[in-house]
Design a protein around this motif. Structure first.
Motif, mmCIF file in Angstrom:
data_model
loop_
_atom_site.group_PDB
_atom_site.id
_atom_site.type_symbol
_atom_site.label_atom_id
_atom_site.label_comp_id
_atom_site.label_asym_id
_atom_site.label_seq_id
_atom_site.Cartn_x
_atom_site.Cartn_y
_atom_site.Cartn_z
ATOM 1 N N PRO A 136 -7.556 3.095 -3.086
ATOM 2 C CA PRO A 136 -8.428 3.404 -1.954
ATOM 3 C C PRO A 136 -8.217 4.825 -1.452
ATOM 4 C CG PRO A 136 -6.571 2.100 -1.227
ATOM 5 C CD PRO A 136 -6.467 2.186 -2.721
ATOM 6 N N SER A 137 -9.155 5.299 -0.657
ATOM 7 C CA SER A 137 -9.000 6.599 -0.007
ATOM 8 C C SER A 137 -7.788 6.568 0.914
ATOM 9 C CB SER A 137 -10.252 6.939 0.791
ATOM 10 O OG SER A 137 -11.385 7.017 -0.054
ATOM 11 N N ALA A 138 -7.179 7.721 1.064
ATOM 12 C CA ALA A 138 -5.920 7.789 1.806
ATOM 13 C C ALA A 138 -6.057 7.321 3.242
ATOM 14 C CB ALA A 138 -5.382 9.216 1.765
ATOM 15 N N GLY A 139 -7.220 7.522 3.846
ATOM 16 C CA GLY A 139 -7.374 7.153 5.241
ATOM 17 C C GLY A 139 -7.829 5.737 5.476
ATOM 18 N N GLU A 140 -7.992 4.963 4.434
ATOM 19 C CA GLU A 140 -8.509 3.606 4.582
ATOM 20 C C GLU A 140 -7.490 2.719 5.290
ATOM 21 O OE1 GLU A 140 -9.875 0.155 1.479
ATOM 22 O OE2 GLU A 140 -10.698 2.168 1.179
ATOM 23 N N ALA A 141 -7.982 1.827 6.167
ATOM 24 C CA ALA A 141 -7.095 0.945 6.916
ATOM 25 C C ALA A 141 -6.325 0.024 5.970
ATOM 26 C CB ALA A 141 -7.902 0.114 7.908
ATOM 27 N N PRO A 142 -5.032 -0.194 6.214
ATOM 28 C CA PRO A 142 -4.215 -1.000 5.294
ATOM 29 C C PRO A 142 -4.493 -2.494 5.369
ATOM 30 C CG PRO A 142 -2.902 -0.308 7.161
ATOM 31 C CD PRO A 142 -4.228 0.403 7.293
ATOM 32 N N GLY A 143 -5.129 -2.955 6.470
ATOM 33 C CA GLY A 143 -5.347 -4.389 6.601
ATOM 34 C C GLY A 143 -4.022 -5.121 6.690
ATOM 35 N N GLU A 144 -3.878 -6.192 5.888
ATOM 36 C CA GLU A 144 -2.657 -7.000 5.944
ATOM 37 C C GLU A 144 -1.544 -6.444 5.062
ATOM 38 O OE1 GLU A 144 -4.713 -8.567 2.253
ATOM 39 O OE2 GLU A 144 -5.156 -7.417 4.068
ATOM 40 N N ALA A 145 -1.789 -5.341 4.376
ATOM 41 C CA ALA A 145 -0.821 -4.818 3.415
ATOM 42 C C ALA A 145 0.392 -4.195 4.104
ATOM 43 C CB ALA A 145 -1.486 -3.788 2.508
ATOM 44 N N LEU B 61 0.858 -1.180 0.000
ATOM 45 C CA LEU B 61 0.000 0.000 0.000
ATOM 46 C C LEU B 61 0.895 1.231 0.000
ATOM 47 C CD1 LEU B 61 -3.029 0.822 0.078
ATOM 48 C CD2 LEU B 61 -2.724 1.186 2.543
ATOM 49 N N LEU B 62 0.884 1.974 -1.097
ATOM 50 C CA LEU B 62 1.635 3.224 -1.190
ATOM 51 C C LEU B 62 0.719 4.344 -0.710
ATOM 52 C CD1 LEU B 62 3.310 2.815 -4.720
ATOM 53 C CD2 LEU B 62 4.109 1.988 -2.499
ATOM 54 N N THR B 63 1.150 5.050 0.317
ATOM 55 C CA THR B 63 0.323 6.100 0.913
ATOM 56 C C THR B 63 1.059 7.432 0.916
ATOM 57 O OG1 THR B 63 1.138 5.683 3.158
ATOM 58 C CG2 THR B 63 -0.747 4.374 2.413
ATOM 59 N N ASN B 64 0.308 8.492 1.282
ATOM 60 C CA ASN B 64 0.867 9.838 1.431
ATOM 61 C C ASN B 64 1.566 10.265 0.136
ATOM 62 O OD1 ASN B 64 1.658 12.280 2.501
ATOM 63 N ND2 ASN B 64 3.320 11.433 3.757
ATOM 64 N N LEU B 65 0.797 10.367 -0.926
ATOM 65 C CA LEU B 65 1.349 10.665 -2.246
ATOM 66 C C LEU B 65 0.439 11.612 -3.030
ATOM 67 C CD1 LEU B 65 -0.566 8.792 -4.311
ATOM 68 C CD2 LEU B 65 0.834 6.973 -3.303
ATOM 69 N N ARG B 66 1.016 12.171 -4.080
ATOM 70 C CA ARG B 66 0.266 12.937 -5.089
ATOM 71 C C ARG B 66 0.260 12.102 -6.354
ATOM 72 N NH1 ARG B 66 3.404 16.945 -6.599
ATOM 73 N NH2 ARG B 66 5.214 16.128 -5.480
ATOM 74 N N LEU B 67 -0.899 11.827 -6.912
ATOM 75 C CA LEU B 67 -1.014 10.844 -7.988
ATOM 76 C C LEU B 67 -1.192 11.494 -9.353
ATOM 77 C CD1 LEU B 67 -1.348 7.899 -8.966
ATOM 78 C CD2 LEU B 67 -3.805 8.145 -8.524
ATOM 79 N N PHE B 68 -0.275 11.150 -10.263
ATOM 80 C CA PHE B 68 -0.505 11.375 -11.707
ATOM 81 C C PHE B 68 -0.753 10.006 -12.304
ATOM 82 C CE2 PHE B 68 1.133 11.313 -16.065
ATOM 83 C CZ PHE B 68 0.277 12.251 -16.632
ATOM 84 N N ASP B 69 -1.961 9.775 -12.812
ATOM 85 C CA ASP B 69 -2.340 8.407 -13.197
ATOM 86 C C ASP B 69 -2.017 8.050 -14.641
ATOM 87 O OD1 ASP B 69 -4.287 9.729 -14.658
ATOM 88 O OD2 ASP B 69 -5.955 9.099 -13.375
ATOM 89 N N GLY B 70 -1.464 8.991 -15.420
ATOM 90 C CA GLY B 70 -1.093 8.700 -16.800
ATOM 91 C C GLY B 70 -2.224 8.847 -17.786
ATOM 92 N N ARG C 241 -3.930 14.139 -8.545
ATOM 93 C CA ARG C 241 -4.934 13.797 -7.535
ATOM 94 C C ARG C 241 -4.274 13.635 -6.169
ATOM 95 N NH1 ARG C 241 -7.643 8.510 -9.900
ATOM 96 N NH2 ARG C 241 -8.814 8.653 -7.926
ATOM 97 N N GLN C 242 -5.028 13.995 -5.134
ATOM 98 C CA GLN C 242 -4.565 13.793 -3.775
ATOM 99 C C GLN C 242 -5.647 13.042 -3.009
ATOM 100 O OE1 GLN C 242 -2.083 16.602 -1.852
ATOM 101 N NE2 GLN C 242 -2.224 18.101 -3.526
ATOM 102 N N GLY C 243 -5.288 12.556 -1.857
ATOM 103 C CA GLY C 243 -6.263 11.863 -1.031
ATOM 104 C C GLY C 243 -6.507 10.427 -1.430
ATOM 105 N N VAL C 244 -5.616 9.840 -2.228
ATOM 106 C CA VAL C 244 -5.757 8.439 -2.614
ATOM 107 C C VAL C 244 -4.468 7.696 -2.306
ATOM 108 C CG1 VAL C 244 -7.449 8.888 -4.439
ATOM 109 C CG2 VAL C 244 -5.010 8.866 -4.994
ATOM 110 N N ALA C 245 -4.589 6.399 -2.188
ATOM 111 C CA ALA C 245 -3.430 5.515 -2.028
ATOM 112 C C ALA C 245 -3.428 4.531 -3.196
ATOM 113 C CB ALA C 245 -3.497 4.792 -0.689
ATOM 114 N N ILE C 246 -2.358 3.719 -3.297
ATOM 115 C CA ILE C 246 -2.252 2.726 -4.363
ATOM 116 C C ILE C 246 -2.042 1.367 -3.706
ATOM 117 C CG2 ILE C 246 -1.041 2.005 -6.450
ATOM 118 C CD1 ILE C 246 0.043 4.877 -6.682
ATOM 119 N N ARG C 247 -2.974 0.458 -3.921
ATOM 120 C CA ARG C 247 -2.854 -0.894 -3.379
ATOM 121 C C ARG C 247 -2.379 -1.829 -4.492
ATOM 122 N NH1 ARG C 247 -4.830 -3.846 1.059
ATOM 123 N NH2 ARG C 247 -5.087 -6.079 0.657
#
Length: 464
Positions: A81-90, A50-59, A65-71
């Motif tokens: 997922p949304s940036a604040g979403e729990a990472p679970g097992e990731a 889970l890559l968090t705390n980022l600014r996203l250019f999706d190509g 975009r901000q406020g998102v993570a990459i799983r």
């Protein structure tokens, strides 16, 4: 021959005496194969990332975009997922507010020819050429280029070694040998080798798989089909004069329309397409009429030709040929003159491509110029003099990824490339930079690319 046969017979008898049939077959058995009872336990699947705390250019979009993570699960992007979403097992990787972007795509690359001068590439042992290419492949990946479309050269073995994890490097879409007419841009023979008889041996460049000479529809069909047999994802035909080749004038038109159509038909029968090297309006128009889907270079195109490209939905693969410090080095004065003519047309080509909305890809065509490899990212960044930075970055990611899809069933990597969205390959860069302002951060990848991921595997991570 009788003596050899006697030795073989003695060896077989000895093996049968010592170990029966098992000993006889041992040298031919796959060393990695084991009986099922001895097979190692299946490894547990790797944890998601889970890559968090980022600014996203999706190509794909023209914004950050901000406020998102990459799983990431396995080798693909599973969710944003949304940036604040729990990472679970990731496993969480905090990107520190940096830019996340797709891996870069060079749509016109020569994986086996970029790292050697032409004199070496045409005379060295083939094994040496491949060893040099393997070393350069890893450096290419470390510059942030996770995919390349190879525009000619013996890249099949290199691709396989990368795909199998033997060496590191970018994904390769191989064209195989460049197919040229006699006296064309891919005819690298010496004057002393002309004329060639109908039963004469192939030239050194042909034997190495760098280029193949074909004259007439039947010969074009044969050479195209050979490259498809070897695993080409697309075919490269030389439809006009070139800069580096010593014999053909830049304004020459190469291959008749019937010859080009033969090559296009052979590629289409395998579900893929033809990319054509060509610069001039007449040559471009002939290639389009013959069914080519990608024009490589085309820097001397006029308005009528560009309208035709836009109307037919043909891709324009442009390179930054600006006769500056990043240009391929030309020792021959005639080649330098041709290089200057192409540079004069480059600025207009970028303007026409945008004005008429031609589907445009970006590549460098660094060829026989190892000193220029360090400028790889700079050759993209400097084009902000013609393009908005985010538009340009999309050209080298999502747009070029769309071009790769033209390979259809010959596509060696069936999932999306050049974008960050669910289902796409996890080819991701984390960078110190702001592409809304400039792409200068790509000029120093060693310092600014903090994380390089290809196929879900992290190859570099220097983030604290």
């Amino acid at each position: 021959m009788q003596a050899i046969q006697r030795r073989v017979d003695r060896d077989v008898s000895r093996r049968l005496f010592l170990g029966g049939a098992a000993a006889l077959l041992a040298p031919f058995r796959d060393a990695s194969a084991q009986p099922s009872s001895m097979a190692p336990a299946q490894a547990a699947p790797p944890r998601p990332l889970l890559l968090t705390n980022l600014r996203l250019f999706d190509g794909a979009s023209g914004s950050i975009r901000q406020g998102v993570a990459i799983r990431i699960e396995g080798n693909r992007i599973a969710a944003l997922p949304s940036a604040g979403e729990a990472p679970g097992e990731a496993q969480v990787i905090d990107c520190g507010g940096r830019l996340a972007m797709p891996g870069l795509i060079d749509a016109h690359w020569h994986a086996t020819l970029c790292a050697l001068p032409q004199s070496v590439a045409m005379t060295a042992d083939v094994a040496y050429i491949h060893l040099a290419a393997a070393a350069e492949a890893e450096r290419t990946l470390m510059r942030g280029f996770t995919t390349v479309r190879d525009a000619g050269g013996p890249a099949f073995a290199l691709k396989r070694a990368i795909d199998e994890g033997i060496i590191l490097g970018p994904r390769i879409y191989p064209a195989g040998a460049m197919i040229s007419q006699t006296s064309g841009h891919g005819d690298f023979r010496l004057r002393s080798e002309v004329p060639r008889g109908t039963t004469a041996a192939l030239s050194a460049a042909e034997m190495a798989g760098i280029a193949m000479i074909a004259d007439g529809e039947a010969e074009v069909l044969r050479r195209v089909r050979e490259q498809l047999m070897l695993g080409a994802s697309q075919i490269k035909l030389m439809a006009g004069g070139g800069v580096t080749s010593p014999y053909d004038p830049l304004d020459s038109i190469q291959f008749t329309e019937a010859e080009l159509r033969a090559g296009v038909a052979a590629a289409a029968d395998w579900g893929t397409y033809v990319m054509t090297h060509v610069y001039t309006p007449a040559g471009i128009q002939r290639a389009i009429r013959a069914g080519a889907k990608s024009i490589e270079h085309g820097h001397l195109a006029d308005e009528e030709t560009v309208r035709m490209m836009a109307g037919e939905g043909v891709w324009w693969s442009l390179q930054p040929f600006l006769a500056d410090a990043d240009a391929n080095v030309m020792a021959d004065p005639a080649s330098r003159a041709k290089q200057a003519a192409v540079a004069r047309g480059s600025e207009r080509a970028y303007e026409l491509a945008q004005r008429f909305g031609v589907q445009t890809a970006w590549g460098t065509d660094i060829l026989f110029s190892p000193a220029n490899l360090a400028t790889h990212g700079r050759q993209l960044a400097k084009l902000t003099q013609f393009y908005d930075p985010l538009t340009l970055l999309r050209t080298a990611t999502g747009n070029s990824g769309a071009l790769l899809k033209l390979s259809g069933p010959r596509n060696p990597y069936p999932h999306e490339l050049g974008v960050i969205r669910p289902g796409a390959y996890a080819d991701i860069l984390i960078a110190e930079g702001d592409p809304t302002r400039s792409l200068e951060f790509l000029t120093d990848p060693a310092a600014t690319l903090k994380l390089i991921m290809k196929d879900g595997r992290v190859h570099k991570n220097t983030m604290q």
